[in-house]
Design a protein around this motif. Structure first.
Motif, PDB file in Angstrom:
ATOM      1  N   LYS A   1       7.864  13.575   2.324  1.00  0.00           N
ATOM      2  CA  LYS A   1       9.038  13.650   2.248  1.00  0.00           C
ATOM      3  C   LYS A   1       9.529  12.251   2.697  1.00  0.00           C
ATOM      4  CE  LYS A   1      13.148  15.700   4.825  1.00  0.00           C
ATOM      5  NZ  LYS A   1      13.425  16.570   5.537  1.00  0.00           N
ATOM      6  N   SER A   2       8.556  11.544   3.615  1.00  0.00           N
ATOM      7  CA  SER A   2       9.010  10.281   3.983  1.00  0.00           C
ATOM      8  C   SER A   2       8.321   9.167   3.468  1.00  0.00           C
ATOM      9  CB  SER A   2       9.211  10.220   5.613  1.00  0.00           C
ATOM     10  OG  SER A   2       8.067  10.457   6.009  1.00  0.00           O
ATOM     11  N   LEU A   3       7.191   9.368   2.500  1.00  0.00           N
ATOM     12  CA  LEU A   3       6.268   8.463   2.336  1.00  0.00           C
ATOM     13  C   LEU A   3       6.180   8.204   0.686  1.00  0.00           C
ATOM     14  CD1 LEU A   3       3.354   7.518   4.424  1.00  0.00           C
ATOM     15  CD2 LEU A   3       3.014   7.664   1.994  1.00  0.00           C
ATOM     16  N   LEU A   4       6.078   6.981   0.199  1.00  0.00           N
ATOM     17  CA  LEU A   4       5.739   6.796  -1.044  1.00  0.00           C
ATOM     18  C   LEU A   4       4.450   5.929  -1.011  1.00  0.00           C
ATOM     19  CD1 LEU A   4       9.212   4.946  -2.541  1.00  0.00           C
ATOM     20  CD2 LEU A   4       8.273   7.139  -3.000  1.00  0.00           C
ATOM     21  N   LEU A   5       3.447   6.165  -1.895  1.00  0.00           N
ATOM     22  CA  LEU A   5       2.099   5.586  -1.871  1.00  0.00           C
ATOM     23  C   LEU A   5       1.722   4.866  -3.363  1.00  0.00           C
ATOM     24  CD1 LEU A   5      -0.714   5.678  -0.681  1.00  0.00           C
ATOM     25  CD2 LEU A   5      -1.177   7.739  -1.903  1.00  0.00           C
ATOM     26  N   ASN A   6       1.228   3.790  -3.207  1.00  0.00           N
ATOM     27  CA  ASN A   6       0.845   2.956  -4.370  1.00  0.00           C
ATOM     28  C   ASN A   6      -0.481   3.503  -4.713  1.00  0.00           C
ATOM     29  OD1 ASN A   6       0.184   1.051  -6.317  1.00  0.00           O
ATOM     30  ND2 ASN A   6       0.767  -0.654  -4.976  1.00  0.00           N
ATOM     31  N   LEU A   7      -0.481   3.977  -5.999  1.00  0.00           N
ATOM     32  CA  LEU A   7      -1.569   4.864  -6.428  1.00  0.00           C
ATOM     33  C   LEU A   7      -2.729   3.694  -6.526  1.00  0.00           C
ATOM     34  CD1 LEU A   7       0.074   7.024  -9.421  1.00  0.00           C
ATOM     35  CD2 LEU A   7      -1.025   7.598  -6.988  1.00  0.00           C
ATOM     36  N   MET A   8      -2.475   2.356  -7.006  1.00  0.00           N
ATOM     37  CA  MET A   8      -3.243   1.273  -7.170  1.00  0.00           C
ATOM     38  C   MET A   8      -4.274   0.970  -5.869  1.00  0.00           C
ATOM     39  SD  MET A   8      -3.288   1.221 -10.420  1.00  0.00           S
ATOM     40  CE  MET A   8      -4.360  -0.127 -10.637  1.00  0.00           C
ATOM     41  N   LYS A   9      -3.823   1.472  -4.696  1.00  0.00           N
ATOM     42  CA  LYS A   9      -4.304   1.179  -3.581  1.00  0.00           C
ATOM     43  C   LYS A   9      -4.996   2.323  -3.121  1.00  0.00           C
ATOM     44  CE  LYS A   9      -2.250  -2.715  -3.279  1.00  0.00           C
ATOM     45  NZ  LYS A   9      -3.164  -4.040  -3.210  1.00  0.00           N
ATOM     46  N   ILE A  10      -5.402   3.339  -3.674  1.00  0.00           N
ATOM     47  CA  ILE A  10      -6.088   4.493  -3.267  1.00  0.00           C
ATOM     48  C   ILE A  10      -7.788   4.328  -3.731  1.00  0.00           C
ATOM     49  CG2 ILE A  10      -6.845   6.894  -3.657  1.00  0.00           C
ATOM     50  CD1 ILE A  10      -3.768   7.271  -4.492  1.00  0.00           C
ATOM     51  N   LYS A  11      -8.644   4.467  -2.606  1.00  0.00           N
ATOM     52  CA  LYS A  11     -10.044   4.415  -2.772  1.00  0.00           C
ATOM     53  C   LYS A  11     -10.481   5.421  -3.289  1.00  0.00           C
ATOM     54  CE  LYS A  11     -13.856   2.308  -0.370  1.00  0.00           C
ATOM     55  NZ  LYS A  11     -14.489   1.735   0.804  1.00  0.00           N
ATOM     56  N   SER A  12     -10.344   6.668  -2.295  1.00  0.00           N
ATOM     57  CA  SER A  12     -10.615   7.893  -2.576  1.00  0.00           C
ATOM     58  C   SER A  12      -9.761   8.924  -2.020  1.00  0.00           C
ATOM     59  CB  SER A  12     -12.142   8.102  -1.882  1.00  0.00           C
ATOM     60  OG  SER A  12     -11.862   8.288  -0.392  1.00  0.00           O
TER      61      SER A  12
ATOM     62  N   PHE B   1       0.800  -1.131  -0.213  1.00  0.00           N
ATOM     63  CA  PHE B   1      -0.071  -0.066   0.156  1.00  0.00           C
ATOM     64  C   PHE B   1       0.897   1.094  -0.268  1.00  0.00           C
ATOM     65  CE2 PHE B   1      -3.150  -3.021   0.641  1.00  0.00           C
ATOM     66  CZ  PHE B   1      -4.416  -2.478   0.738  1.00  0.00           C
ATOM     67  N   TYR B   2       1.793   1.186   0.888  1.00  0.00           N
ATOM     68  CA  TYR B   2       2.815   2.470   0.821  1.00  0.00           C
ATOM     69  C   TYR B   2       3.992   2.072   1.612  1.00  0.00           C
ATOM     70  CZ  TYR B   2       0.758   3.222   5.567  1.00  0.00           C
ATOM     71  OH  TYR B   2       0.605   3.230   7.116  1.00  0.00           O
ATOM     72  N   ALA B   3       4.948   2.852   1.406  1.00  0.00           N
ATOM     73  CA  ALA B   3       6.430   2.634   1.983  1.00  0.00           C
ATOM     74  C   ALA B   3       6.796   4.116   2.941  1.00  0.00           C
ATOM     75  CB  ALA B   3       7.423   2.591   1.056  1.00  0.00           C
ATOM     76  N   GLU B   4       7.160   3.820   4.170  1.00  0.00           N
ATOM     77  CA  GLU B   4       7.376   4.819   4.864  1.00  0.00           C
ATOM     78  C   GLU B   4       8.812   4.929   5.836  1.00  0.00           C
ATOM     79  OE1 GLU B   4       4.997   7.668   7.941  1.00  0.00           O
ATOM     80  OE2 GLU B   4       4.700   5.405   7.982  1.00  0.00           O
TER      81      GLU B   4
END
Length: 149
Positions: free
Chosen positions: A99-110, A58-61
């Motif tokens: 600054k400290s987080l990468l998000l997986n766009l495919m895991k976004i609901k809204s 989902f994400y990396a932090e």
């Protein structure tokens, strides 16, 4: 360390082999990089090495100089820096939103606006992630199909 590359006929399978005296941090970093390009990443949890498919992240932090990846129900430590993981994931569905987080766009609901120009992303596992004002335009561009930075 010597590096050799040998071309094989198309009918032969491609194989990457690492020969080493011991699995050092450098060797482990090479293994992690290769696996991430194949769609999975090496992580650690409770002293055990676990392979996590990128699609499950989902994400990396980055927290206290340690990098964690989060799946729907669990978290795992990755022996990389956030910028190294970001480079490995470039061209995939991940984007920096803090600054400290990468998000997986495919895991976004809204996504909804928040205070001070920030946004909040509701993820498919019901977690919420704040998108910093600095990264909102990159997120909008990526969601429109533009190139992710």
């Amino acid at each position: 360390m010597e590096l050799k590359v040998r071309r094989v006929p198309i009918e032969e399978p491609e194989v990457l082999e690492i020969r080493c005296h011991k699995v050092s941090d450098d060797v482990q970093e090479i293994i992690s990089f290769v696996k991430s390009r194949q769609g999975q990443i090496s992580t650690e949890k409770d002293g055990h090495r676990i392979e996590i498919p990128l699609i499950d992240i989902f994400y990396a932090e980055s927290v206290d100089n340690r990098l964690f990846v989060y799946t729907a129900k669990d978290s795992y430590e990755v022996k990389l820096k956030l910028y190294e993981l970001e480079d490995m994931l470039r061209g995939r569905t991940f984007i920096r939103v803090q600054k400290s987080l990468l998000l997986n766009l495919m895991k976004i609901k809204s996504i909804k606006p928040a205070l001070s120009g920030r946004y909040t992303a509701l993820l498919k596992n019901s977690e919420e992630v704040v998108i910093s004002r600095k990264y909102v335009s990159d997120l909008k561009n990526a969601l429109k199909g533009g190139e992710k930075k």
